[in-house]
Enzyme design. Sequence first.
Site, PDB file in Angstrom:
ATOM      1  CE1 TYR A  62       0.755   1.073   4.472  1.00  0.00           C
ATOM      2  CE2 TYR A  62       0.880  -1.314   4.298  1.00  0.00           C
ATOM      3  CZ  TYR A  62       1.150  -0.152   4.983  1.00  0.00           C
ATOM      4  OH  TYR A  62       1.837  -0.193   6.178  1.00  0.00           O
TER       5      TYR A  62
ATOM      6  CG  ASP B  19      -2.947  -0.343  13.990  1.00  0.00           C
ATOM      7  OD1 ASP B  19      -1.774  -0.630  13.670  1.00  0.00           O
ATOM      8  OD2 ASP B  19      -3.915  -0.540  13.234  1.00  0.00           O
TER       9      ASP B  19
HETATM   10  O1  0GZ Z   1      -3.318  -5.290   9.307  1.00  0.00           O
HETATM   11  C1  0GZ Z   1      -2.606  -4.448   8.697  1.00  0.00           C
HETATM   12  O2  0GZ Z   1      -2.842  -4.075   7.531  1.00  0.00           O
HETATM   13  C2  0GZ Z   1      -1.429  -3.902   9.390  1.00  0.00           C
HETATM   14  C3  0GZ Z   1      -0.364  -3.456   8.615  1.00  0.00           C
HETATM   15  C4  0GZ Z   1       0.781  -3.067   9.233  1.00  0.00           C
HETATM   16  C5  0GZ Z   1       1.968  -2.705   8.468  1.00  0.00           C
HETATM   17  O3  0GZ Z   1       1.830  -2.453   7.277  1.00  0.00           O
HETATM   18  O4  0GZ Z   1       3.042  -2.710   9.071  1.00  0.00           O
HETATM   19  O5  0GZ Z   1       0.878  -3.035  10.595  1.00  0.00           O
HETATM   20  C6  0GZ Z   1      -0.161  -3.403  11.386  1.00  0.00           C
HETATM   21  O6  0GZ Z   1       0.017  -3.349  12.619  1.00  0.00           O
HETATM   22  C7  0GZ Z   1      -1.340  -3.854  10.772  1.00  0.00           C
END
Ligand code: 0GZ
Length: 289
Positions: free
Chosen positions: A45, A244
Amino acid sequence: MSERIVSWHGAPSKPAYTPPPGAIDAHCHVFGPMARFPFSAKAKYLPQDAGPDMLFALRDHLGFAKNVIVQASCHGTDNAATLDAIARSNGKARGVAVVDPAISEEGLAALHDGGIRGIRFNFLKRLVDDAPRDKFLEVAKRLPRGWHVVIYFEADILEDLRPFMDAIPVPLVIDHMGRPDVRQGPDGADMKAFRAFLDSRPDIWFKATCPDRLDAAGAPWDAFARAVAPLVADYQDRVLWGTDWPHPNMQSAIPDDGHLVDMIPRIAPTVELQRKLLIDNPTALYWAD
Ligand SMILES: O=C(O)c1cc(C(=O)O)oc(=O)c1
């Protein structure tokens, strides 16, 4: 992939709950700024910039004192953005890195000097191309003293990961409780399996985080509160909490961070539990020295 996404709330509310002085947001990230810290060519992403100034403004708005910044997958194994944010925090942030498993001892020592206290292994196929267990294990065996390993996986691979995780000789911290299906309730199969895993050794910690990811019913995330509160009570010396922020990939269901903070007294109803969750436990892992 060309469009840069926004996954965070533009004007989060002020929480009704006031965290205790010294409270730590032990799971958050920074994105860029891209002009200085480009995203990985393998990123799944491409976010807008969400740099340290935004993170620290949110920290103050929500009533927290410190952050643990976890390297986001969009930055791959280049930890420069995370290190830059820690360096700008006036000692109020520490971090978790994602490393090339071939990293040298000097490379690890430099990360330690920059405020890193753990490395993250990500097993989500939608976030990373590969997760080489043999290489992960090799680097886990030569971490600086006092470090731990953070692991992100989904509930359906917990059993498959057990031999790998059992062999890691440092404490484990499990992101988002290994993503249980909270609709199953506190005694559901996913929570039972996760409890059995926690019971297998005393040095497994977990983050009681992400109602927004784990409870599709949306705020106020009642199923999350019901499933997670007993886990926090039963493992109160091994649990962490975090926002988060900036909520990677949550652009279609962006949570209000003030509402996330208001989950804290629902999963940790006493002052003592809140102190452990927000101060004592993250301090032991990230500010022991
Ligand atoms: O579930 C997710 O998309 C996600 C992604 C990331 C990351 O891209 O590091 O970190 C997270 O804690 C959760």
